[in-house]
Design an enzyme around this catalytic site. Structure first.
Site, mmCIF file in Angstrom:
data_model
loop_
_atom_site.group_PDB
_atom_site.id
_atom_site.type_symbol
_atom_site.label_atom_id
_atom_site.label_comp_id
_atom_site.label_asym_id
_atom_site.label_seq_id
_atom_site.Cartn_x
_atom_site.Cartn_y
_atom_site.Cartn_z
ATOM 1 N N LYS A 8 -12.413 -1.529 16.275
ATOM 2 C CA LYS A 8 -11.646 -2.327 16.683
ATOM 3 C C LYS A 8 -10.818 -1.737 17.869
ATOM 4 O O LYS A 8 -9.904 -2.811 18.298
ATOM 5 C CB LYS A 8 -10.449 -0.714 15.838
ATOM 6 C CG LYS A 8 -10.115 -1.579 14.204
ATOM 7 C CD LYS A 8 -9.821 -1.222 12.904
ATOM 8 C CE LYS A 8 -9.999 -1.763 11.720
ATOM 9 N NZ LYS A 8 -9.791 -0.602 10.740
ATOM 10 N N PRO A 11 -0.220 -12.373 10.068
ATOM 11 C CA PRO A 11 -0.234 -11.845 11.526
ATOM 12 C C PRO A 11 -1.024 -10.557 11.865
ATOM 13 O O PRO A 11 -0.391 -10.083 11.435
ATOM 14 C CB PRO A 11 1.219 -12.886 12.690
ATOM 15 C CG PRO A 11 2.184 -12.191 11.278
ATOM 16 C CD PRO A 11 1.798 -12.161 10.032
ATOM 17 N N ASN A 34 0.873 -0.713 0.209
ATOM 18 C CA ASN A 34 0.158 -0.192 -0.514
ATOM 19 C C ASN A 34 1.062 1.111 -0.207
ATOM 20 O O ASN A 34 2.078 1.464 0.567
ATOM 21 C CB ASN A 34 -0.769 0.254 1.350
ATOM 22 C CG ASN A 34 0.122 -0.010 2.725
ATOM 23 O OD1 ASN A 34 0.541 1.043 2.723
ATOM 24 N ND2 ASN A 34 -0.548 -1.279 3.247
HETATM 25 N N1 CTP Z 1 -2.865 -4.049 12.362
HETATM 26 C C1 CTP Z 1 -1.195 -5.107 13.044
HETATM 27 N N2 CTP Z 1 -1.308 -6.427 12.116
HETATM 28 C C2 CTP Z 1 -1.879 -6.807 11.152
HETATM 29 C C3 CTP Z 1 -3.440 -5.454 10.695
HETATM 30 C C4 CTP Z 1 -3.027 -4.388 11.075
HETATM 31 O O1 CTP Z 1 -0.981 -4.615 13.605
HETATM 32 N N3 CTP Z 1 -2.133 -7.742 10.355
HETATM 33 C C5 CTP Z 1 -2.691 -2.639 13.331
HETATM 34 C C6 CTP Z 1 -2.357 -1.460 12.686
HETATM 35 O O2 CTP Z 1 -0.682 -1.338 12.623
HETATM 36 C C7 CTP Z 1 -3.330 -0.435 13.141
HETATM 37 C C8 CTP Z 1 -4.598 -1.815 13.730
HETATM 38 O O3 CTP Z 1 -4.057 -2.950 13.664
HETATM 39 O O4 CTP Z 1 -2.559 0.053 14.266
HETATM 40 C C9 CTP Z 1 -5.607 -1.538 12.943
HETATM 41 O O5 CTP Z 1 -5.217 -1.905 11.458
HETATM 42 P P1 CTP Z 1 -6.416 -1.784 9.692
HETATM 43 O O6 CTP Z 1 -5.446 -1.876 9.035
HETATM 44 O O7 CTP Z 1 -7.158 -0.167 9.795
HETATM 45 O O8 CTP Z 1 -7.256 -2.953 10.791
HETATM 46 P P2 CTP Z 1 -7.705 -4.266 10.872
HETATM 47 O O9 CTP Z 1 -7.153 -4.143 11.818
HETATM 48 O O10 CTP Z 1 -6.328 -4.566 9.663
HETATM 49 O O11 CTP Z 1 -8.799 -4.629 9.877
HETATM 50 P P3 CTP Z 1 -9.739 -4.209 8.674
HETATM 51 O O12 CTP Z 1 -8.619 -4.109 7.635
HETATM 52 O O13 CTP Z 1 -11.012 -5.307 8.580
HETATM 53 O O14 CTP Z 1 -10.121 -2.823 8.318
#
Ligand code: CTP
Length: 396
Positions: free
Chosen positions: A329, A297, A201
């Site tokens: 979240k 993870p 991304n």
């Molecule tokens: N995060 C993480 N590891 C992942 C995915 C997310 O540590 N594999 C952490 C990100 O750094 C952030 C938070 O979780 O602090 C939320 O990340 P985000 O991408 O907004 O959401 P997700 O939990 O991945 O949910 P979704 O993609 O379904 O919106």
């Protein structure tokens, strides 16, 4: 107070003066006679909007702000570049010009950025002078290795003005996070399909880098686990560069156990290709291709399950229902703070230097911040973290 001595790197001191001034620091410049042969005092006067001092016996200057007054005025003194000659004078306690006099008279912390020919730097006389000054509490940054103006290779180049500006600000910022270990993730991750293609991304890592820079400036011991980005490592921070979500998790787990605060600002890829081909995948005569993905993870969720008492800060990059998604979240990952931003807004999306965020707390409160530079958003988040630490310390 910025002391400039006579070396080729004096031109870089102008950039330092400009950077500090832009960051709201009042900079008074003191130049040695030799420095004024390399760069005009007028440059510093114009950049800092404050008079430049050079001559200790200038009658009008002594009448308005004398050398002792200047020594008292400074919250920090930075000598950049510091030549071998000025280092020797300072180590010997000489006071034969305005700068060396101020170095003796000031009670402010002193930071020196040596810059000279590599042989001069390697000379035992210079090493002894530096050791002597360091023993008295003078701080040193650099020199950096590379090709010097005299055409030799080796340590001798002055540190980058941005690193020096950070170090100076670290000296004058209140250390409310002193003794706190902070772990930060930032940047994107890359999940490779083959050696030349990946899923990722546009995150630049800037938000986490600003958090790391300011946490360090406020006295914290900072570990930054950083995905691929062209941005340089922030000064004074332990930076671990990683590529994939798996590597990011491994690095986080190596440092998480004794962290008091974890701020997960990385835009981690949620999926990766099931297999990574060892060689570049050839298109052959296929018209379409399917790629199977598996989950990576969730680093933050894992920390939330496995650590106790740690302050956990998450980010939420959303494109719709920002607050509701973010609150979900925060609950799911049991966070102390969640910073939500709308990544469809060009001013707060990926890879820009500003951000418009909402800070959400477990009690359901939402604070909407205006559009701010990312460094200021970092400060606001750290203010919150600092208050949580203070509250916890009061309780225990
Ligand atoms: N995060 C993480 N590891 C992942 C995915 C997310 O540590 N594999 C952490 C990100 O750094 C952030 C938070 O979780 O602090 C939320 O990340 P985000 O991408 O907004 O959401 P997700 O939990 O991945 O949910 P979704 O993609 O379904 O919106």
């Amino acid at each position: 107070m910025l002391g400039v001595t006579g070396g080729v790197a004096a031109y870089k001191a102008a950039e330092l003066a400009s950077l500090l001034t832009q960051r709201g620091v009042a900079v008074r410049t003191v130049m040695t006679e030799a420095a004024a042969k390399f760069i005009a005092p007028l440059t510093f006067a114009a950049l800092t909007d404050l008079p430049v001092a050079g001559d200790m016996f200038q009658a009008d200057q002594e009448a308005t702000i004398g050398h002792i007054e200047l020594a008292r005025w400074a919250d920090a003194v930075v000598v950049a570049p510091a030549t071998a000659n000025t280092l020797a004078k300072a180590a010997a306690g000489q006071a034969d010009n305005l700068l060396t006099t101020i170095l003796l008279a000031t009670r402010a912390p002193i930071l020196m950025a040596p810059a000279m020919n590599p042989q001069m730097y390697a000379h035992p006389a210079t090493s002894e002078n530096i050791a002597k000054l360091a023993g008295r509490g003078v701080l040193f940054l650099g020199p950096e290795p590379g090709r010097t103006a005299c055409g030799e290779e080796g340590p001798g180049r002055m540190s980058q003005p941005t690193d020096l500006a950070d170090a100076v600000q670290c000296l004058v910022t209140p250390h409310d996070l002193e003794g706190v270990k902070v772990l930060i993730t930032s940047g994107p991750t890359r999940e490779h399909l083959d050696p030349v293609r990946y899923i990722s991304n546009p995150s630049s890592g800037r938000m986490g880098i600003e958090l790391a820079r300011f946490a360090r400036r406020r006295g914290a011991e900072v570990w930054l686990v950083l995905g691929p980005t062209h941005l340089p490592d922030p000064w004074g921070v332990h930076t671990v560069r990683v590529t994939s979500a798996q590597e990011m998790q491994e690095a986080v787990l190596r440092h998480a156990a004794d962290a008091e605060v974890s701020i997960m600002a990385a835009a981690v890829s949620d999926f990766r290709p099931t297999d990574c081909a060892p060689q570049k995948i050839k298109k052959g005569d296929r018209k379409s291709e399917t790629c199977e993905l598996v989950r990576t993870p969730d680093i933050l969720a894992h920390l939330s399950r496995t650590t106790e008492g740690q302050i956990l800060v998450g980010f939420a990059a959303e494109t719709e229902d920002i607050v509701a998604n973010a609150q979900a979240k925060l609950k799911a990952k049991k966070l102390d703070l969640l910073v939500a931003n709308d990544v469809t807004d060009p001013a707060s999306g990926f890879a820009v230097s500003t951000n418009r965020v909402r800070i959400i707390t477990p009690d359901g409160r939402v604070e909407s911040l205006p559009l701010l530079p990312k460094w200021e958003v970092a400060q606001r988040i750290l203010n919150r973290v600092s208050r949580i630490i203070e509250r916890r310390r009061k309780k225990s």
